[in-house]
Scaffold this motif. Structure first.
Motif, PDB file in Angstrom:
ATOM      1  N   MET A   1      44.875   4.915-106.597  1.00 20.89           N
ATOM      2  CA  MET A   1      45.558   3.638-106.537  1.00 20.89           C
ATOM      3  C   MET A   1      46.291   3.510-105.210  1.00 20.89           C
ATOM      4  O   MET A   1      46.979   4.403-104.777  1.00 20.89           O
ATOM      5  N   SER A   2      46.123   2.363-104.572  1.00 26.94           N
ATOM      6  CA  SER A   2      46.744   2.222-103.271  1.00 26.94           C
ATOM      7  C   SER A   2      48.183   1.698-103.423  1.00 26.94           C
ATOM      8  O   SER A   2      48.473   0.921-104.321  1.00 26.94           O
ATOM      9  N   ARG A   3      49.054   2.187-102.504  1.00 28.71           N
ATOM     10  CA  ARG A   3      50.467   1.828-102.590  1.00 28.71           C
ATOM     11  C   ARG A   3      50.842   0.995-101.364  1.00 28.71           C
ATOM     12  O   ARG A   3      50.257   1.200-100.290  1.00 28.71           O
ATOM     13  N   ASP A   4      51.844   0.100-101.551  1.00 30.52           N
ATOM     14  CA  ASP A   4      52.257  -0.763-100.429  1.00 30.52           C
ATOM     15  C   ASP A   4      53.205   0.019 -99.520  1.00 30.52           C
ATOM     16  O   ASP A   4      54.319   0.383 -99.913  1.00 30.52           O
ATOM     17  N   PHE A   5      52.750   0.260 -98.295  1.00 36.07           N
ATOM     18  CA  PHE A   5      53.522   1.090 -97.362  1.00 36.07           C
ATOM     19  C   PHE A   5      54.817   0.396 -96.933  1.00 36.07           C
ATOM     20  O   PHE A   5      55.884   0.995 -96.874  1.00 36.07           O
ATOM     21  N   ARG A   6      54.716  -0.906 -96.656  1.00 37.46           N
ATOM     22  CA  ARG A   6      55.882  -1.632 -96.152  1.00 37.46           C
ATOM     23  C   ARG A   6      57.031  -1.619 -97.149  1.00 37.46           C
ATOM     24  O   ARG A   6      58.179  -1.297 -96.789  1.00 37.46           O
ATOM     25  N   ALA A   8      57.461   0.347 -99.700  1.00 32.39           N
ATOM     26  CA  ALA A   8      57.917   1.718 -99.949  1.00 32.39           C
ATOM     27  C   ALA A   8      58.827   2.194 -98.811  1.00 32.39           C
ATOM     28  O   ALA A   8      59.870   2.816 -99.048  1.00 32.39           O
ATOM     29  N   LEU A   9      58.458   1.812 -97.550  1.00 33.01           N
ATOM     30  CA  LEU A   9      59.253   2.258 -96.399  1.00 33.01           C
ATOM     31  C   LEU A   9      60.614   1.558 -96.383  1.00 33.01           C
ATOM     32  O   LEU A   9      61.653   2.166 -96.093  1.00 33.01           O
ATOM     33  N   MET A  10      60.632   0.258 -96.727  1.00 36.99           N
ATOM     34  CA  MET A  10      61.896  -0.486 -96.742  1.00 36.99           C
ATOM     35  C   MET A  10      62.803   0.033 -97.860  1.00 36.99           C
ATOM     36  O   MET A  10      64.032   0.091 -97.695  1.00 36.99           O
ATOM     37  N   SER A  11      62.185   0.424 -98.952  1.00 40.29           N
ATOM     38  CA  SER A  11      62.963   0.999-100.045  1.00 40.29           C
ATOM     39  C   SER A  11      63.594   2.329 -99.603  1.00 40.29           C
ATOM     40  O   SER A  11      64.765   2.606 -99.874  1.00 40.29           O
TER      41      SER A  11
ATOM     42  N   LEU B 146      60.572  -2.067 -90.217  1.00 40.12           N
ATOM     43  CA  LEU B 146      61.969  -2.032 -90.657  1.00 40.12           C
ATOM     44  C   LEU B 146      62.858  -2.974 -89.857  1.00 40.12           C
ATOM     45  O   LEU B 146      63.742  -3.624 -90.411  1.00 40.12           O
ATOM     46  N   GLY B 180      45.756   6.489 -97.907  1.00 37.25           N
ATOM     47  CA  GLY B 180      45.850   5.838 -99.202  1.00 37.25           C
ATOM     48  C   GLY B 180      46.890   4.755 -99.304  1.00 37.25           C
ATOM     49  O   GLY B 180      47.254   4.324-100.398  1.00 37.25           O
ATOM     50  N   TRP B 181      47.405   4.259 -98.172  1.00 35.32           N
ATOM     51  CA  TRP B 181      48.448   3.234 -98.190  1.00 35.32           C
ATOM     52  C   TRP B 181      47.843   1.853 -97.954  1.00 35.32           C
ATOM     53  O   TRP B 181      46.888   1.696 -97.183  1.00 35.32           O
ATOM     54  N   GLU B 182      48.466   0.855 -98.611  1.00 36.97           N
ATOM     55  CA  GLU B 182      48.157  -0.552 -98.343  1.00 36.97           C
ATOM     56  C   GLU B 182      49.133  -1.033 -97.271  1.00 36.97           C
ATOM     57  O   GLU B 182      50.357  -0.943 -97.454  1.00 36.97           O
TER      58      GLU B 182
END
Lengths: 338, 187
Positions: A1-6, A8-11, B146, B180-182
């Motif tokens: 499953m792909s995760r949203d990088f943006r 996740a990074l802002m979190s 950011l 594996g990141w979107e």
């Protein structure tokens, strides 16, 4: 499953810094930025090196010999700097008994009276006065030294001699050591030996001290009466001298006669003259005549016994004499014992 | 040069002045140290000691250049210096000598088991993915995501061409996608 990088990074960014962490950071950063400044140890070696170089430089400057004053091209000792000055036409006026050095030519000039000299391309010109020239031994590289006088020039190969320049076209040179060539205005060269005295212009035949008309004057001026009355206690004729003469004139007359005798090679007559005059005149004159006598014994008559005895006697009479240097050299060359 | 738009506006310098007194270094430091530190922590991917060093160096630079700084552009200047200080440190860390030293170092935070456990969640994993990127790509991604800077603003801040920044971001997105990141449509 792909995760949203943006997202996740802002979190993650939102959780990066909290208030306790900021407080700790402020305290540490305040301490680092506002602590008392300490000298950085990495600059210490550089500081030490720079300081050492500076101290060394100052020490070298302090220990280095002070530059010798140069007046008119002549080096002068700082203590007598005020006794030497540049006068007319770049000439240098030297007070009596002061020495100056022409370093490039290796010549030391010691003035006997107030003297005026000038450095010229051809040599050192003696304009006026009386001075002794001490010239270093010449080599092929530095060539001869010329002393220019009104009557010609003196070519020097390393020696000691005295020049008298009256400033009126007349003068003399006396050689104490070594060899010099006197070249007159006509180009005639005369080689001089130690003890020789050369005058210019060509010396006229001087009147004899003994057989001159002056004696006739003396006869006329001598009161005969008192001499006759003293027959009871007769004295040697040489001891009696009633002539009212001027000491300076008399000394000059003796020097002139001595010059003539020298030129003629009449050394024995010169010795007799000097021995007769040694007890007369001012102390300075007597010392000078005694010195001349010693020179003749040493260089012309080449009589070491008489010369050594004379030099010994001379130094007893004049312990702080003007000619000590020359006398020491002469004594050494003769092998005189103290 | 156009001023860089910052995500959080800095306190205007005039507010720091008391009457007609000039702005002092002390006042500027107290007004801006938290922001500089936050930027540094982002670039450091959470390493606080590293961020403190960067903050310290930034304020040393400020102290050195304070007398000739354009105080109207101070916010942009601080951001630019922080980014460049961070990039310089990251590049130094990525040198082969530092990598060799890291192998023998017992204090490598990535190697600590506790931290590895903490990074199980997405946020920690995203931060770890950012940390794995090469220094320039990492700085560009951090500034773009950011601090919401455009490619042009990143290029001006880091002294690079816009095309080069674009290329760095493209490479970074490719790496993240491979991990594996979107990364979004505009990437």
């Amino acid at each position: 499953m792909s995760r949203d990088f943006r997202s996740a990074l802002m979190s993650a960014d939102a959780q990066l810094v909290d208030e306790p962490q900021l407080r700790a950071m402020r305290a540490r950063l305040d301490a680092r930025l506002f602590r008392p400044a300490k000298p950085s140890s990495r600059w210490l070696p550089v500081l030490v090196a720079v300081s050492s170089v500076f101290i060394g430089f100052v020490a070298v400057r302090a220990l280095a010999p002070q530059p010798v004053p140069v007046i008119g091209g002549f080096e002068v000792a700082p203590a007598v700097e005020s006794s030497v000055r540049v006068s007319r036409q770049a000439a240098v006026e030297i007070a009596a008994e002061v020495s100056v050095v022409d370093r490039s030519r290796g010549v030391t000039i010691s003035s006997i009276t107030r003297s005026t000299v000038r450095r010229e391309a051809r040599g050192i010109r003696m304009l006026e006065g009386r001075a002794t020239f001490d010239v270093q031994k010449r080599t092929e590289e530095n060539g001869v030294v010329r002393v220019l006088v009104s009557g010609g020039s003196i070519e020097v190969h390393g020696t000691r001699f005295t020049v008298t320049e009256n400033g009126t076209g007349t003068g003399s040179v006396e050689l104490h050591e070594g060899v010099i060539d006197f070249i007159d205005e006509n180009g005639n060269t005369r080689r001089m030996r130690p003890g020789d005295l050369m005058t210019w212009p060509r010396a006229v035949e001087p009147p004899s001290v003994i057989d001159t008309p002056a004696d006739e004057e003396i006869e006329e001026l001598t009161p005969l009466g008192p001499v006759r009355r003293k027959k009871v206690t007769p004295k040697k004729p040489t001891d009696i001298d009633w002539r009212p003469f001027d000491q300076r004139v008399h000394a000059q007359a003796v020097i002139t006669e001595l010059s003539t005798l020298r030129q003629n090679g009449q050394w024995q007559d010169a010795v007799r003259l000097l021995e007769r005059e040694l007890n007369r005149g001012a102390p300075d004159t007597r010392e000078r005549l005694s010195f001349e006598l010693g020179l003749i014994y040493t260089w012309q008559l080449k009589d070491p016994l008489a010369a050594c005895a004379h030099w010994k006697q001379h130094q007893r009479e004049y312990p702080e004499g003007r000619f000590d240097v020359e006398i020491d050299r002469a004594s050494q060359s003769l092998g005189c014992t103290q | 040069m156009e001023p860089v738009t910052l995500p959080t506006p800095l306190t205007p310098l005039t507010d720091l002045s008391v009457g007609r007194e000039p702005v002092t270094f002390d006042a500027l430091y107290r007004a801006h140290r938290d922001r500089v530190y936050r930027w540094a922590v982002r670039f450091a991917a959470g390493r606080t000691a590293w961020a403190e060093d960067v903050t310290h160096d930034v304020f040393l630079q400020l102290h050195r250049h304070l007398h000739r700084l354009d105080t109207d552009d101070l916010g942009a200047w601080l951001y630019r210096v922080t980014a460049n200080q961070a990039l310089a440190r990251l590049r130094h860390e990525s040198s082969w000598v530092t990598r060799i030293l890291k192998v023998f170092s017992a204090n490598d935070p990535v190697q600590q088991p506790d931290e590895a456990l903490e990074r199980r969640d997405d946020a920690s994993l995203a931060m770890a993915a950012l940390e794995k990127l090469p220094p320039k790509e990492r700085m560009c991604v951090s500034m773009h995501v950011l601090d919401e800077l455009s490619q042009r603003e990143i290029a001006r801040t880091l002294g690079m061409s816009e095309g080069y920044v674009s290329k760095l971001l493209t490479r970074a997105w490719d790496r993240l996608r491979a991990d594996g990141w979107e990364v979004g449509d505009d990437s």
